[in-house]
Design a protein around this motif. Structure first.
Motif, short mmCIF file in Angstrom:
data_model
loop_
_atom_site.label_atom_id
_atom_site.label_comp_id
_atom_site.label_asym_id
_atom_site.label_seq_id
_atom_site.Cartn_x
_atom_site.Cartn_y
_atom_site.Cartn_z
N GLY A 168 0.81 -1.21 0.00
CA GLY A 168 0.00 0.00 0.00
C GLY A 168 0.85 1.26 0.00
O GLY A 168 0.52 2.25 -0.67
N ALA A 169 1.97 1.22 0.74
CA ALA A 169 2.87 2.38 0.77
C ALA A 169 3.50 2.64 -0.59
O ALA A 169 3.77 3.80 -0.95
N LEU A 170 3.72 1.57 -1.38
CA LEU A 170 4.30 1.75 -2.71
C LEU A 170 3.38 2.53 -3.65
O LEU A 170 3.82 3.05 -4.66
N ALA A 171 2.10 2.58 -3.30
CA ALA A 171 1.16 3.37 -4.12
C ALA A 171 1.39 4.86 -3.96
O ALA A 171 0.79 5.66 -4.68
N LEU A 172 2.26 5.25 -3.01
CA LEU A 172 2.53 6.67 -2.78
C LEU A 172 3.76 7.17 -3.52
O LEU A 172 4.01 8.37 -3.56
N ILE A 173 4.54 6.26 -4.10
CA ILE A 173 5.78 6.70 -4.76
C ILE A 173 5.48 7.25 -6.15
O ILE A 173 4.48 6.89 -6.78
N ASP A 174 6.32 8.15 -6.60
CA ASP A 174 6.20 8.65 -7.97
C ASP A 174 7.60 8.81 -8.55
O ASP A 174 8.59 8.39 -7.95
N GLN A 175 7.67 9.42 -9.73
CA GLN A 175 8.94 9.51 -10.43
C GLN A 175 10.02 10.23 -9.62
O GLN A 175 11.20 9.88 -9.69
N ASP A 176 9.62 11.18 -8.80
CA ASP A 176 10.59 11.98 -8.07
C ASP A 176 10.79 11.51 -6.63
O ASP A 176 11.51 12.17 -5.86
N SER A 177 10.17 10.39 -6.24
CA SER A 177 10.30 9.92 -4.86
C SER A 177 11.75 9.54 -4.55
O SER A 177 12.43 8.91 -5.37
N GLY A 178 12.21 9.90 -3.36
CA GLY A 178 13.55 9.52 -2.94
C GLY A 178 13.62 8.04 -2.62
O GLY A 178 12.60 7.41 -2.30
N TYR A 179 14.83 7.51 -2.62
CA TYR A 179 14.98 6.07 -2.41
C TYR A 179 14.59 5.59 -1.00
O TYR A 179 14.08 4.47 -0.86
N PRO A 180 14.81 6.37 0.07
CA PRO A 180 14.50 5.85 1.40
C PRO A 180 13.08 5.30 1.55
O PRO A 180 12.88 4.28 2.21
N VAL A 181 12.10 5.96 0.92
CA VAL A 181 10.72 5.48 1.02
C VAL A 181 10.59 4.12 0.35
O VAL A 181 10.03 3.17 0.92
N LEU A 182 11.11 4.00 -0.87
CA LEU A 182 11.04 2.74 -1.60
C LEU A 182 11.83 1.65 -0.89
O LEU A 182 11.36 0.51 -0.74
N GLY A 183 13.04 1.98 -0.43
CA GLY A 183 13.87 1.00 0.25
C GLY A 183 13.23 0.48 1.52
O GLY A 183 13.28 -0.72 1.82
N ALA A 184 12.61 1.38 2.29
CA ALA A 184 11.95 0.96 3.53
C ALA A 184 10.77 0.04 3.24
O ALA A 184 10.55 -0.97 3.93
N ALA A 185 9.98 0.37 2.21
CA ALA A 185 8.84 -0.46 1.84
C ALA A 185 9.31 -1.86 1.40
O ALA A 185 8.72 -2.88 1.79
N LEU A 186 10.38 -1.91 0.61
CA LEU A 186 10.90 -3.19 0.16
C LEU A 186 11.45 -4.02 1.32
O LEU A 186 11.32 -5.24 1.34
N LEU A 187 12.06 -3.35 2.29
CA LEU A 187 12.57 -4.06 3.47
C LEU A 187 11.43 -4.71 4.24
O LEU A 187 11.53 -5.88 4.66
N VAL A 188 10.33 -3.98 4.42
CA VAL A 188 9.18 -4.53 5.13
C VAL A 188 8.57 -5.69 4.35
O VAL A 188 8.17 -6.71 4.94
N VAL A 189 8.51 -5.57 3.03
CA VAL A 189 8.04 -6.67 2.19
C VAL A 189 8.89 -7.92 2.43
O VAL A 189 8.37 -9.03 2.60
N GLY A 190 10.20 -7.74 2.45
CA GLY A 190 11.10 -8.88 2.65
C GLY A 190 10.94 -9.51 4.02
O GLY A 190 10.91 -10.74 4.15
N VAL A 191 10.84 -8.68 5.05
CA VAL A 191 10.67 -9.20 6.41
C VAL A 191 9.37 -10.01 6.51
O VAL A 191 9.35 -11.12 7.05
N GLY A 192 8.29 -9.46 5.98
CA GLY A 192 7.01 -10.18 6.03
C GLY A 192 7.04 -11.47 5.24
O GLY A 192 6.54 -12.51 5.70
N ALA A 193 7.66 -11.44 4.06
CA ALA A 193 7.73 -12.64 3.23
C ALA A 193 8.59 -13.71 3.90
O ALA A 193 8.27 -14.90 3.84
N GLY A 194 9.69 -13.30 4.53
CA GLY A 194 10.55 -14.28 5.20
C GLY A 194 9.82 -15.03 6.29
O GLY A 194 9.95 -16.26 6.42
#
Length: 523
Positions: free
Chosen positions: A364-390
């Motif tokens: 759901g958080a990834l729905a907030l990113i756009d072309q100019d979004s900084g990496y910390p938001v995307l990286g944090a969302a991906l980290l949470v995805v990985g933790v949950g999937a693990g």
């Protein structure tokens, strides 16, 4: 996976396979696991490098939007249709033999993928890779179930197995990004060759053989029915999502549903079925399988397009895009190793439900990113995805294996892997079609020639390439419009994926009620 030594219904005959010498000692068990980890790495690396190579592949082969989706998901279609059948074949010829044969075939067909010269050839090559993958994958979880008798050791082994898949997901983009920066796109498939060679050389020496000596004949009609059924239904879903209801999709749906109905009926009457349908009577087993299928569904379509977003929208090079996806894999590796202990300390359903909910919120958080979004938001969302999937994937795999007798480990593993691949195929088909459908609706700036506009609407890669052929501002406007539409499609797919994962978390809470992991060695 395989339909292994089963309790034969109505005959009271229990078929067993003695623990091979290689697996008898502690050292032998863990060395054997290292070979199975290589097999998982081989498949995971291949699945992840394709996303990075897609923009280059699109530019070279110039596939249509539909062909690009087929290139992405035909691999999973074929694997999903053949896993149960190939698992049953492993029962008859031996899981070690099937694993090593699959590794050789996987490496050989990887060369065909690397040197494909047209979209049609690439689709065929990916389908053949799926056939090889279906022979490669079935043995791993079933062998772990039979090699590791102690439940806590087995949980750790499954955690390592799952971590290897996540590590492959991490290594694939980074190595693939390095190769794409220095070589042509086909090189990403050639990285399978050294892994395959190592797998075969080490596996011949270390891996124990395991098979069902009285498994019965390999039922070819069941093989055909399962393949036609899965591919027919997934194709119908894919076509309906992309183009709306059509006669062609309707015929495919009826054919697929009919074939699967006949497959189930046939399994219930065969003395040695390819898939023991009685496994689904276990609530924990069914709940874990459903959680796996819907989790992969929610993740796969989004992940397939994330590499395109990083490269074609945010302008990262392939290596940078690969590194940007690392947090998801690192999170999954870390939590996968701890998942079994966490499930015993708290509960199976709380760990699985929490993992699924975390993935849903991150999507759901990834729905907030756009072309100019900084990496910390995307990286944090991906980290949470990985933790949950693990957490969720590791525990559900353990539940699936521990909820049935070890004589049925192969059948259980086959269902687990089929759910995974079917979820991946449906995810790319449905969520990918959402992205494509939203993307194709973007308005082309005035003055853009019709052939250029048509190419731009086929895929984002085509739009970026077409924009480069236009003078000045027109090209920039076309690229900006295409990138904006792609991001809108990604937002929509993220929200749908989030909804699916959160609903799955609720279902898992009820279906896994009372489910526990074993603590003692079975006798």
């Amino acid at each position: 996976m395989t339909s292994t030594e089963q309790l034969r219904a109505g005959k009271g005959t229990r078929t067993t396979t003695a623990t091979p010498p290689a697996a008898a000692g502690s050292r032998g068990r863990w060395l054997a696991l290292s070979v199975l980890v290589l097999a998982v790495l081989l498949v995971a690396v291949d699945a992840t490098v394709l996303g990075l190579a897609t923009p280059f592949l699109s530019e070279d082969l110039q596939p249509s939007g539909a062909q690009l989706l087929w290139i992405g998901d035909v691999y999973s279609f074929v694997i999903a249709g053949l896993l149960v059948s190939m698992g049953s074949l492993g029962d008859r010829i031996g899981r070690k033999r099937l694993l090593l044969t699959g590794a050789v075939a996987f490496g050989a067909v990887s060369v065909l993928n690397a040197y494909a010269t047209s979209p049609e050839m690439m689709i065929v090559a990916r389908a053949l890779l799926g056939v090889a993958g279906a022979t490669l994958m079935p043995s791993t979880l079933a062998l772990i179930r039979n090699i590791f008798q102690d439940p806590k050791e087995r949980s750790l082994a499954i955690g390592i197995w799952g971590a290897a898949a996540s590590a492959g997901a991490a290594v694939g983009p980074v190595v693939g990004g390095f190769l794409l920066n220095h070589f042509w796109w086909g090189s990403v498939f050639l990285i399978n060759l050294p892994v395959m060679a190592l797998l075969v050389l080490v596996g011949v020496k270390l891996l124990p053989e395991s098979k069902n000596p009285v498994a019965g004949p390999w039922d070819l009609p069941s093989v055909g029915l399962s393949l036609v059924g899965v591919i027919g239904l997934v194709y119908a879903v894919k076509e309906t999502a992309a183009y709306g209801p059509t006669a062609q999709a309707g015929v495919a749906a009826l054919l697929g549903a009919g074939a699967l109905w006949l497959f189930v009926r046939r399994q219930l009457t065969l003395p040695a079925p390819l898939l023991d349908m009685r496994l689904f009577r276990h609530r924990g087993f069914s709940g874990a399988v459903l959680a796996d299928l819907l989790t992969v569904f929610g993740l796969s379509g989004l992940v397939f397009f994330l590499s395109q977003f990083l490269q074609l929208v945010q302008g990262r090079d392939p290596l940078e895009a690969g590194l940007a996806e690392l947090p998801a894999a690192l999170g999954a590796v870390a939590t996968g190793l701890l998942a079994g202990r966490a499930a015993r300390r708290f509960s199976v359903r709380s760990v699985v439900t929490g993992g699924l909910a975390a993935i849903g919120l991150a999507l759901g958080a990834l729905a907030l990113i756009d072309q100019d979004s900084g990496y910390p938001v995307l990286g944090a969302a991906l980290l949470v995805v990985g933790v949950g999937a693990g957490f969720s994937f590791t525990v559900t795999a353990d539940v699936i294996l521990s909820s049935v007798p070890k004589e049925q480990a192969g059948s259980a593993s086959a269902v687990s892997e089929t759910a995974y691949e079917l979820g991946a195929a449906l995810g790319i088909a449905l969520l990918g079609s959402i992205v494509t459908g939203v993307y194709r609706g973007f308005p082309v700036p005035e003055g853009v020639p019709a052939p250029v506009a048509e190419a731009a609407h086929e895929s984002l890669g085509g739009a970026v390439e077409a924009a480069g052929t236009l003078p000045g501002g027109a090209g920039e406007q076309l690229a900006a419009a295409a990138q904006g539409a792609f991001v809108d499609g990604l937002h929509m797919a993220s929200l749908v994926g989030a909804a699916v994962l959160l609903a799955t978390a609720v279902a898992a809470w009820f279906l896994l009620r009372g489910q526990q992991l074993a603590d003692h060695v079975e006798h």
